[in-house]
Every structure is written in C-alpha cells, then in structure tokens.
Design a protein around this motif. Structure first.
Motif, mmCIF file in Angstrom:
data_model
loop_
_atom_site.group_PDB
_atom_site.id
_atom_site.type_symbol
_atom_site.label_atom_id
_atom_site.label_comp_id
_atom_site.label_asym_id
_atom_site.label_seq_id
_atom_site.Cartn_x
_atom_site.Cartn_y
_atom_site.Cartn_z
ATOM 1 N N GLY A 253 0.816 -1.281 0.096
ATOM 2 C CA GLY A 253 -0.170 -0.097 -0.114
ATOM 3 C C GLY A 253 0.787 1.363 0.245
ATOM 4 N N HIS A 254 1.762 1.213 0.802
ATOM 5 C CA HIS A 254 2.555 2.560 0.925
ATOM 6 C C HIS A 254 3.943 2.506 -0.200
ATOM 7 C CE1 HIS A 254 1.199 2.255 5.156
ATOM 8 N NE2 HIS A 254 0.925 3.672 4.981
ATOM 9 N N LEU A 255 4.127 3.665 -0.510
ATOM 10 C CA LEU A 255 5.208 3.817 -1.716
ATOM 11 C C LEU A 255 6.504 3.395 -1.115
ATOM 12 C CD1 LEU A 255 3.650 7.164 -3.288
ATOM 13 C CD2 LEU A 255 3.529 4.608 -4.333
ATOM 14 N N ASN A 256 7.235 2.543 -1.748
ATOM 15 C CA ASN A 256 8.730 2.640 -1.478
ATOM 16 C C ASN A 256 9.538 3.635 -2.418
ATOM 17 O OD1 ASN A 256 8.641 1.531 -4.105
ATOM 18 N ND2 ASN A 256 9.004 -0.595 -3.660
ATOM 19 N N ALA A 257 10.834 3.381 -2.165
ATOM 20 C CA ALA A 257 11.747 4.516 -3.005
ATOM 21 C C ALA A 257 11.296 4.606 -4.576
ATOM 22 C CB ALA A 257 13.223 4.063 -2.842
ATOM 23 N N GLN A 258 11.126 3.400 -5.013
ATOM 24 C CA GLN A 258 10.816 3.512 -6.643
ATOM 25 C C GLN A 258 9.538 3.997 -6.922
ATOM 26 O OE1 GLN A 258 10.931 -0.146 -8.672
ATOM 27 N NE2 GLN A 258 10.279 0.605 -10.511
ATOM 28 N N GLY A 259 8.504 3.874 -5.911
ATOM 29 C CA GLY A 259 7.041 4.594 -6.025
ATOM 30 C C GLY A 259 7.167 6.021 -5.720
ATOM 31 N N ARG A 260 7.984 6.159 -4.734
ATOM 32 C CA ARG A 260 7.926 7.584 -4.258
ATOM 33 C C ARG A 260 8.496 8.673 -5.269
ATOM 34 N NH1 ARG A 260 9.725 5.190 0.565
ATOM 35 N NH2 ARG A 260 11.852 5.793 0.016
ATOM 36 N N THR A 261 9.621 7.950 -5.876
ATOM 37 C CA THR A 261 10.331 8.923 -6.916
ATOM 38 C C THR A 261 9.328 9.192 -8.221
ATOM 39 O OG1 THR A 261 12.703 8.136 -6.374
ATOM 40 C CG2 THR A 261 12.083 9.064 -8.480
ATOM 41 N N ARG A 262 8.502 7.974 -8.852
ATOM 42 C CA ARG A 262 7.791 7.884 -9.841
ATOM 43 C C ARG A 262 6.674 9.066 -9.453
ATOM 44 N NH1 ARG A 262 6.001 5.880 -14.371
ATOM 45 N NH2 ARG A 262 3.819 5.395 -14.533
ATOM 46 N N VAL A 263 6.046 8.805 -8.331
ATOM 47 C CA VAL A 263 4.848 9.838 -8.191
ATOM 48 C C VAL A 263 5.359 11.227 -7.767
ATOM 49 C CG1 VAL A 263 2.984 10.079 -6.786
ATOM 50 C CG2 VAL A 263 3.515 7.831 -7.299
ATOM 51 N N ALA A 264 6.380 11.566 -7.089
ATOM 52 C CA ALA A 264 6.845 12.582 -6.646
ATOM 53 C C ALA A 264 7.190 13.483 -8.021
ATOM 54 C CB ALA A 264 7.923 12.563 -5.780
ATOM 55 N N SER A 265 7.924 12.910 -8.800
ATOM 56 C CA SER A 265 8.540 13.512 -10.012
ATOM 57 C C SER A 265 7.030 13.992 -10.999
ATOM 58 C CB SER A 265 9.277 12.474 -10.863
ATOM 59 O OG SER A 265 10.348 12.056 -10.327
ATOM 60 N N ALA A 266 6.221 13.071 -11.022
ATOM 61 C CA ALA A 266 4.868 13.538 -11.613
ATOM 62 C C ALA A 266 4.151 14.646 -10.954
ATOM 63 C CB ALA A 266 4.153 12.247 -11.857
ATOM 64 N N LEU A 267 3.986 14.509 -9.650
ATOM 65 C CA LEU A 267 3.358 15.525 -9.172
ATOM 66 C C LEU A 267 4.097 16.816 -9.178
ATOM 67 C CD1 LEU A 267 1.127 16.348 -7.207
ATOM 68 C CD2 LEU A 267 2.448 15.834 -5.221
ATOM 69 N N VAL A 268 5.526 17.028 -9.149
ATOM 70 C CA VAL A 268 6.225 18.234 -9.259
ATOM 71 C C VAL A 268 5.919 18.725 -10.456
ATOM 72 C CG1 VAL A 268 8.513 19.246 -9.442
ATOM 73 C CG2 VAL A 268 7.855 17.766 -7.501
ATOM 74 N N THR A 269 6.024 18.008 -11.587
ATOM 75 C CA THR A 269 5.838 18.458 -13.091
ATOM 76 C C THR A 269 4.389 18.934 -13.310
ATOM 77 O OG1 THR A 269 7.656 16.881 -13.756
ATOM 78 C CG2 THR A 269 5.941 17.867 -15.298
ATOM 79 N N PHE A 270 3.487 18.140 -12.747
ATOM 80 C CA PHE A 270 2.002 18.728 -12.815
ATOM 81 C C PHE A 270 1.714 20.101 -12.167
ATOM 82 C CE2 PHE A 270 -2.026 18.828 -11.227
ATOM 83 C CZ PHE A 270 -3.094 18.365 -12.470
ATOM 84 N N LEU A 271 2.215 20.255 -10.930
ATOM 85 C CA LEU A 271 1.919 21.523 -10.255
ATOM 86 C C LEU A 271 2.535 22.349 -10.935
ATOM 87 C CD1 LEU A 271 2.463 20.214 -6.533
ATOM 88 C CD2 LEU A 271 0.015 20.467 -7.712
ATOM 89 N N ALA A 272 3.607 22.453 -11.379
ATOM 90 C CA ALA A 272 4.311 23.386 -12.274
ATOM 91 C C ALA A 272 4.029 23.854 -13.251
ATOM 92 C CB ALA A 272 5.942 22.926 -12.309
ATOM 93 N N SER A 273 3.084 22.725 -14.027
ATOM 94 C CA SER A 273 2.426 23.156 -15.050
ATOM 95 C C SER A 273 0.950 23.909 -15.237
ATOM 96 C CB SER A 273 1.992 21.744 -16.091
ATOM 97 O OG SER A 273 0.859 21.237 -15.334
#
Length: 289
Positions: A253-273
C-alpha cells in the motif's frame, strides 16, 4: 468480492503467482513519465508558488519523494502547518495530516476548516488526497464522491483565488499466489480485490467529473502503470480493474523508493504546469487611477 474464475484458473494462480494479473498495452492509459529535466524545471517554477497538501501516510511517502528530488535543501521548503493563520511564503509546499484514516469525511472537514480558517489567503494551490485505507469492498463510492464534490465546490466558490487540484484515490497491490488461492477457496477476502474495485468506482467518478475541466492528478493511474505505460490489472467477473504495480510498494500500500520517485516527479511536474494564479488585487490598488 470474489472473482468469477473457474477451478483451472485457480490452479494456475497457485502454480503461477502472477496469473491473476494482466498487463494492458501502453495505449490503455496515459501517465506522466519520469523526465529529470522536467522535474528540475518544475522545482524551479514551484519556488515561486505556495502549495497546500492535505494527506495522511501515502501523502507522506510522496513528500519523502519530493525531498529526495531537491537539488539543494533550500530549493523548496516542505513544511507541516497546523495553524491556518500561518504565513506561507513563496517556494513552500505546505502540508498537514488531515482527519482520520478510515474516516474520509473527517479529512474533507479538516481540509475545509484549515482553508476557511485563513490558509486559503496564504496559498495559490490546494489539494487533498484520500488514502487507500479509506476504502473497503463495501464503501459507497458514489456517496463519498458526492461529499467530496460538494466540499470542493464550496471551497472553490469561497476562495476563487486558489487553484484546487483533484487527486484520485491510491490503490494497493492484489494478493497473489498460494495464499490468495486458499483465501478464495475458503471464502475469505483476497487483499486488494474488493477494495480496489471501490477505489476504481470513486476514481471513475473523479475522472468523469473533472478530467479536462479542472486540474486532476491521476495518482491511481501512476501507481498502476509501468514506466513503459503498460498497466497492472486483475479481473473480477470478466472486468479488468487496476492495481498497484508490486515494484512500487514493499507492503502492498505505501510507496517504496521507486514508487515515491515516480509519483513525486509526476506531481512536481504537474503542479508546475498549472497556470499562474490570478489573485484579486487589493481594494487600495483598485482605487488607484
């Protein structure tokens, strides 16, 4: 909810732990790929914005991922806020642990209180995210969505200067292999099966209502998609439902390092857009010729 698989399929699931899952082609879903240049540019743009994020544990995982992306500690300030009157400077990703897990309505109420209590005057963007644990196989997804929709519509009406971002509910992996087969054989629930059906029902309403009309960050699509765009799914009564890619979580259920990186990268890009916020000018400024 039990799958309508026959006995041969159950034997296949026992012998081949991955047999319960299918992979859909890349064209089945559109998700943001991890692009380091876009992430760096996104962080730079966020240094001029003020964002508020209401969440619980999976949100904490995402924020860990954001921290790991920062080129320097002062590139973006990630701070927890408890006082709605707190001053939020530009370049801040403010967050709060809202409500109680397994009680999603309390998360909406807490998020609403913080913004109405003064936080809305301090931020440009706001978003609240439910947790996977807020959904069971018996969750009334339509009723919960209507509560969410009404809450966000009210906030948007009262705070027109804030851009509200909608977030789909996160998923979990689906239990596989011998344990899943024995649970199903004994009539016991298989982890993730019924719960993800409820999450997808809620997420379908989110997409139908907001996609293409208001900002929508599709967390569930990111969690259920491989880097190449193929999707992790399982079948219930002949219908495919999304599940979290096992590689993105160590506990289902919780995000590990790979999951965190994937989602965080997408969220940063999304919010900046997101478009630049349009704040109403103060009355004194309007009075000047």
């Amino acid at each position: 909810m039990r799958s309508a698989r026959g006995f041969p399929a159950r034997i296949g699931a026992l012998l081949l732990p991955g047999a319960l899952l299918m992979v859909l082609p890349r064209s089945a879903v559109a998700t943001a790929e991890e692009k380091p240049d876009a992430t760096r540019a996104g962080l730079e743009r966020l240094s001029q914005r003020r964002v508020f994020f209401g969440h619980q544990s999976v949100g904490g995982n995402i924020l860990e991922g954001v921290h790991a992306l920062l080129p320097a500690p002062d590139a973006l300030s990630v701070v927890e806020v408890k006082d709605p009157a707190a001053t939020i400077p530009a370049g801040t990703l403010a967050h709060a642990f809202v409500g109680q897990n397994e009680q999603p309505e309390t998360k909406l109420a807490h998020f609403e209180r913080l913004l109405d209590g003064g936080l809305a005057k301090q931020v440009d963007v706001a978003l609240v995210k439910f947790c996977y644990i807020d959904f069971t196989s018996s969750t009334d997804a339509k009723a919960l969505f209507e509560k969410y929709r009404a809450t966000l519509a009210g906030l948007k009406s009262r705070h027109p200067g804030v851009t509200f971002v909608h977030v789909t509910a996160p998923l979990t992996t689906v239990q596989r292999g011998a344990k899943a087969w024995f649970n199903e054989l004994r009539g016991r629930p298989v982890f993730g099966v019924g719960e993800n059906v409820s999450r997808e029902a809620f997420n379908a309403l989110m997409r139908r209502t907001y996609d293409g009309k208001e900002p929508l960050f599709d967390l569930a699509a990111l969690e259920s998609s491989q880097a190449d765009g193929s999707r992790e799914t399982y079948e219930v009564n002949g219908r495919a439902y999304p599940a979290m890619v096992p590689a993105y979580s160590d506990d289902g259920g919780h995000l590990n390092a790979q999951g965190r990186t994937r989602v965080a990268s997408a969220l940063v890009t999304f919010l900046a857009s997101l478009p630049e916020p349009q704040r109403e000018a103060p009355a004194s400024a309007k009075a000047q010729p």
